[in-house]
Enzyme design. Structure first.
Site, mmCIF file in Angstrom:
data_model
loop_
_atom_site.group_PDB
_atom_site.id
_atom_site.type_symbol
_atom_site.label_atom_id
_atom_site.label_comp_id
_atom_site.label_asym_id
_atom_site.label_seq_id
_atom_site.Cartn_x
_atom_site.Cartn_y
_atom_site.Cartn_z
ATOM 1 N N GLN A 82 -9.496 0.998 -0.149
ATOM 2 C CA GLN A 82 -9.920 1.598 1.115
ATOM 3 C C GLN A 82 -10.337 3.047 0.879
ATOM 4 O O GLN A 82 -9.879 3.688 -0.067
ATOM 5 C CB GLN A 82 -8.798 1.525 2.153
ATOM 6 N N GLU A 121 0.833 -1.208 0.000
ATOM 7 C CA GLU A 121 0.000 0.000 0.000
ATOM 8 C C GLU A 121 0.865 1.256 0.000
ATOM 9 O O GLU A 121 1.658 1.465 0.930
ATOM 10 C CB GLU A 121 -0.898 0.013 1.236
ATOM 11 N N GLU A 177 -11.727 2.827 6.239
ATOM 12 C CA GLU A 177 -10.574 3.069 7.105
ATOM 13 C C GLU A 177 -10.513 4.563 7.409
ATOM 14 O O GLU A 177 -9.729 5.306 6.825
ATOM 15 C CB GLU A 177 -9.285 2.595 6.444
ATOM 16 N N ASP A 182 -5.540 2.823 -1.329
ATOM 17 C CA ASP A 182 -6.278 3.647 -0.375
ATOM 18 C C ASP A 182 -6.551 4.999 -1.028
ATOM 19 O O ASP A 182 -5.624 5.766 -1.310
ATOM 20 C CB ASP A 182 -5.457 3.813 0.905
#
Length: 260
Positions: free
Chosen positions: A202, A141, A238, A176
């Site tokens: 996310q 990530e 998240e 993300d």
């Protein structure tokens, strides 16, 4: 309709991890993901997952010492990095998880980038091989440089190159949207371009990392677009709740109502 996952490293942090699983079920989430569950009882977590019926999507490798944020791209820390990978895989297998996020870490300014990348690729190759035995996915990530200065991986393009270097079928990108918007923007086009490499997505509001119903990214538009683009995975929530988790879940209802 995309499945929605509660990241329990951010949500309901005022209670034990097993109670967060129950809260996620009551709030209507389809799955859960952990960050660092290692201080909890695996048996207790296994029981909570079994009783709620919620699948566990993934968990992170340990961060290392305070402020390191991972070990796998730190030359000289290879033994610890591989041990952390083994541990995370063991927990994921035992709890019925599907993925392990291997954290790169914060490299010091004196270490050449080439050496850090070599250490990271070697660790990821090891992780992919071990994880494949259990049908697990390995995730990396990119994390934004504002929240975590010096984190080795902050670009989705660089993540894609590293995934190509590892060249393992179970090596994927955890994208993300919060980090991507801060570092790169153009989130929709990046999702479309990176789709073959995506293992998990996310979300959080930008710039405050609160509920995904405010700020720079219009998730009411983006989530249906991600679905239209053919993404088959779950969306991980998240974010840091503005007040209580339950008080801020209108974004979930808005998405599901629009998707029906």
């Amino acid at each position: 309709m995309l499945k929605l996952s509660a990241n329990l490293g951010f949500l309901w942090t005022d209670r034990p991890l097993e109670e967060r699983i129950v809260a996620a079920k009551k709030s209507g989430f389809d799955a859960v993901e952990f960050q660092f569950p290692y201080d909890a009882s695996r048996e207790t977590l296994r029981q909570a997952l079994r009783e709620t019926g919620l699948p566990l999507l993934g968990l992170n490798t340990r961060t290392g010492k305070d402020g390191e944020f991972g070990l796998s791209a730190l030359p000289g820390r290879e033994k610890e990095a591989l041990a952390a990978i083994d541990e995370a895989i063991e927990w994921a297998v035992d709890l019925g998880g599907t993925a392990v996020h291997v954290m790169a870490g914060i490299a010091d300014d004196e270490t050449p980038v080439r050496r850090c990348k070599e250490a990271f690729v070697n660790a990821l190759s090891y992780a992919a091989g071990r994880a494949a035995r259990h049908g697990l996915t390995v995730l990396i990530e990119p994390i934004n440089a504002r929240d975590v200065p010096g984190y080795f991986l902050s670009s989705s393009a660089e993540a894609a190159r590293i995934i190509d270097m590892v060249a393992a079928d179970n090596m994927k990108l955890q994208f993300d949207c919060y980090h991507a918007q801060i570092m790169e923007g153009d989130v929709t086009r990046r999702v479309a371009t990176l789709m073959p490499k995506l293992g998990h997505i996310q979300i959080a509001g930008v710039p405050g990392r609160n509920e995904p119903d405010e700020g720079e990214v219009a998730y009411s538009w983006l989530l249906p677009e991600i679905e239209r683009l053919g993404y088959q995975g779950a969306i991980g929530a998240e974010y840091r709740p503005r007040t209580t988790v339950e008080a801020g879940l209108s974004w979930m209802k808005t998405y599901r109502d629009s998707a029906r």
